[in-house]
Scaffold this motif. Structure first.
Motif, short mmCIF file in Angstrom:
data_model
loop_
_atom_site.label_atom_id
_atom_site.label_comp_id
_atom_site.label_asym_id
_atom_site.label_seq_id
_atom_site.Cartn_x
_atom_site.Cartn_y
_atom_site.Cartn_z
N THR A 115 -133.31 58.09 72.24
CA THR A 115 -132.91 58.33 73.63
C THR A 115 -131.58 57.64 73.96
O THR A 115 -131.24 56.61 73.37
CB THR A 115 -133.99 57.83 74.61
OG1 THR A 115 -133.58 58.12 75.93
CG2 THR A 115 -134.22 56.33 74.49
N CYS A 117 -131.08 56.31 76.90
CA CYS A 117 -131.34 55.33 77.96
C CYS A 117 -130.52 54.07 77.68
O CYS A 117 -130.64 53.47 76.60
CB CYS A 117 -132.83 54.99 78.01
SG CYS A 117 -133.18 53.61 79.11
N TYR A 119 -130.73 51.06 78.77
CA TYR A 119 -131.50 49.83 78.54
C TYR A 119 -132.02 49.79 77.10
O TYR A 119 -132.08 48.73 76.47
CB TYR A 119 -132.68 49.76 79.51
CG TYR A 119 -132.26 49.72 80.97
CD1 TYR A 119 -131.64 48.59 81.50
CD2 TYR A 119 -132.48 50.81 81.81
CE1 TYR A 119 -131.26 48.55 82.84
CE2 TYR A 119 -132.12 50.78 83.14
CZ TYR A 119 -131.50 49.65 83.67
OH TYR A 119 -131.12 49.61 84.97
N ALA A 126 -134.92 44.21 78.51
CA ALA A 126 -136.25 44.57 78.01
C ALA A 126 -136.32 46.08 77.86
O ALA A 126 -135.54 46.81 78.50
CB ALA A 126 -137.31 44.10 79.00
N ASN A 128 -139.66 48.91 76.72
CA ASN A 128 -140.95 49.18 76.04
C ASN A 128 -140.80 50.03 74.80
O ASN A 128 -141.60 49.95 73.87
CB ASN A 128 -141.91 49.90 77.00
CG ASN A 128 -142.49 48.97 78.03
OD1 ASN A 128 -142.71 47.79 77.76
ND2 ASN A 128 -142.74 49.50 79.22
N LYS A 129 -139.79 50.88 74.79
CA LYS A 129 -139.59 51.76 73.63
C LYS A 129 -139.07 50.97 72.43
O LYS A 129 -139.44 51.23 71.30
CB LYS A 129 -138.61 52.89 74.01
CG LYS A 129 -138.59 54.03 73.01
CD LYS A 129 -137.56 55.08 73.38
CE LYS A 129 -138.04 56.13 74.32
NZ LYS A 129 -139.15 56.96 73.81
N CYS A 136 -140.12 48.03 81.46
CA CYS A 136 -139.20 49.17 81.58
C CYS A 136 -138.29 48.96 82.80
O CYS A 136 -138.67 49.31 83.92
CB CYS A 136 -139.96 50.48 81.73
SG CYS A 136 -138.83 51.87 82.05
N PRO A 137 -137.11 48.37 82.60
CA PRO A 137 -136.22 48.13 83.74
C PRO A 137 -135.70 49.39 84.39
O PRO A 137 -135.25 49.36 85.54
CB PRO A 137 -135.08 47.31 83.12
CG PRO A 137 -135.16 47.53 81.66
CD PRO A 137 -136.57 47.84 81.34
N ALA A 138 -135.77 50.53 83.71
CA ALA A 138 -135.24 51.78 84.29
C ALA A 138 -136.04 52.23 85.49
O ALA A 138 -135.49 52.86 86.41
CB ALA A 138 -135.24 52.88 83.23
N ILE A 156 -139.55 56.25 81.19
CA ILE A 156 -139.14 57.50 81.84
C ILE A 156 -137.85 58.04 81.19
O ILE A 156 -137.09 58.78 81.81
CB ILE A 156 -138.92 57.32 83.37
CG1 ILE A 156 -137.96 56.15 83.66
CG2 ILE A 156 -140.25 57.12 84.09
CD1 ILE A 156 -137.54 56.06 85.13
N ALA A 157 -137.63 57.68 79.93
CA ALA A 157 -136.40 58.13 79.26
C ALA A 157 -136.49 59.60 78.87
O ALA A 157 -137.56 60.09 78.48
CB ALA A 157 -136.18 57.29 78.00
S1 SF4 Z 1 -137.00 54.30 80.27
FE1 SF4 Z 1 -137.67 52.16 80.08
S2 SF4 Z 1 -138.99 51.99 78.27
FE2 SF4 Z 1 -137.97 53.99 78.25
S3 SF4 Z 1 -136.21 53.67 76.92
FE3 SF4 Z 1 -135.48 53.27 79.00
S4 SF4 Z 1 -135.85 51.07 79.44
FE4 SF4 Z 1 -136.94 51.64 77.56
#
Ligand code: SF4
Ligand code: FAD
Length: 324
Positions: A115, A117, A119, A126, A128-129, A136-138, A156-157
């Motif tokens: 992804t 994303c 983050y 941080a 989770n993936k 999940c800071p997003a 939610i990526a």
């Molecule tokens: S949405 Fe959250 S858990 Fe998923 S990749 Fe991005 S930061 Fe990580």
């Protein structure tokens, strides 16, 4: 970058044997993986280079298209049979990345890219993936580009691949090889929803690899289109994308295939839109009714509610283009 051992097997069996070691990872064109290695996001101890394994053929006949996992994105996009029989695949590839990346990037690697994303790609945050259980800071942070469908409290990526969206619409099958032999799975079953394990993105078993992707020949595939909407016209991932295949007779839709990108945590099939089109006339009023339900079930975050409307409009426009 963590040190790793590189093996360069020259057969499928040798590649599968090399991938048995704990911490092994395949490398194809390296256009995504090398960056992730440099940023310490992926830290394999063994890299298994697939360059000498073969798997780069592109074959098409009256019944199906078969893309080897190591076929270059650029080779698939210029192949005359692919252009004639599966235009949405060509358009998805041509809308991906840059010519340089497409010259290196492969079909298998494209489907397994990680992804975008921000983050996930920055070890200062941080994720989770990247690190299960870290958060999940997003969800409460920068989420304009994130998914509105298929997300969970853990991730939610969006899935970034354009090609995967076209293949999902066209009901592609993915061929996998592992220590237990070969299996073929519909691409719709290949990607997993994040749920509470967002670090597990596909059904691939450890050491298992993609060897090919096959797509049936059909009227819908021949009459297909891929529309990609993004913040800038090139070298950019999709805000929203739509792949459409339309099979029509005498102005009536016999069969419609649709999937969306940029909106889901995996390539997102739109069965409710397909059902709303079946048996209806090829006309704007029908497209309007069908596209109005495209974002059903969406659950936007604070900054990406606009994707709901954009998805509806993209479906409408893609239907117009596929029917033109
Ligand atoms: S949405 Fe959250 S858990 Fe998923 S990749 Fe991005 S930061 Fe990580
Ligand atoms: C600047 C930039 C812009 C981009 N824009 C887009 C875009 O708009 N749309 C888009 O779709 N993509 C885009 N991409 C992503 C690009 O398409 C991918 O990097 C490329 O397709 C990956 O293919 P690769 O062969 O280089 O894979 P690699 O980087 O070698 O591998 C990617 C992943 O796949 C795994 N892998 C590779 N092959 C196999 C296999 N056969 N079996 C099992 N595992 C395998 C690797 O272990 C790794 O995890 C962009 C990339 C860059 C750098």
């Amino acid at each position: 970058m963590q040190a790793f051992h590189l093996s360069q097997p020259n057969s499928l069996d040798a590649a599968l044997a090399a991938a048995r070691s704990h911490g092994a990872k395949f490398i194809a064109g390296g256009t995504d993986l090398m960056q992730l290695l440099k940023d310490n996001i992926e830290v394999p101890t063994e890299l298994v280079d697939l360059e000498r394994v073969g798997l780069s053929s592109i074959q098409a006949d009256a019944s199906e298209l078969r893309l080897g996992a190591m076929a270059r994105m650029s080779d698939a996009a210029v192949h005359p049979d692919v252009r004639a029989g599966w235009p949405a695949i060509v358009q998805a590839l041509e809308a991906s990345a840059s010519p340089q990346v497409r010259n290196m990037g492969t079909i298998g690697g494209n489907l397994l890219q990680r992804t975008r994303c921000g983050y996930f790609r920055d070890t200062g945050f941080a994720c989770n993936k990247r690190e299960p259980g870290s958060g999940c800071p997003a969800i409460a942070g920068e989420n304009r580009l994130m998914a509105i469908l298929g997300g969970s409290d853990h991730c939610i990526a969006t899935h970034p691949s354009d090609l995967a969206v076209a293949l999902t619409a066209l009901d592609a099958m993915v061929t996998l090889h592992g220590i237990n032999g070969e299996r073929r799975v519909p691409i719709a079953d290949f990607y997993r929803l994040p749920a509470d394990t967002p670090h597990i993105e596909t059904i691939l078993q450890p050491g298992e690899m993609i060897t090919a992707v096959t797509v049936r020949a059909s009227g819908a595939a021949r009459n297909s289109h891929y529309l990609k909407l993004r913040d800038r016209a090139s070298f950019e991932f999709a805000l929203v994308s739509v792949a459409v295949g339309l099979d029509q007779r005498d102005g009536v839709i016999e069969h419609a295939l649709l999937a969306a990108g940029g909106v889901g945590t995996r390539p997102w099939r739109l069965p409710q839109v397909e059902a709303a089109l079946r048996g209806k006339a090829l006309e704007d009023a029908v497209f309007g009714d069908a596209s109005s339900i495209a974002a059903g079930g969406a659950s936007p975050a604070q900054q990406n509610g606009f994707k709901r409307i954009l998805l509806q409009r993209a479906v409408f426009r893609a239907l117009q283009m596929a029917s033109a």
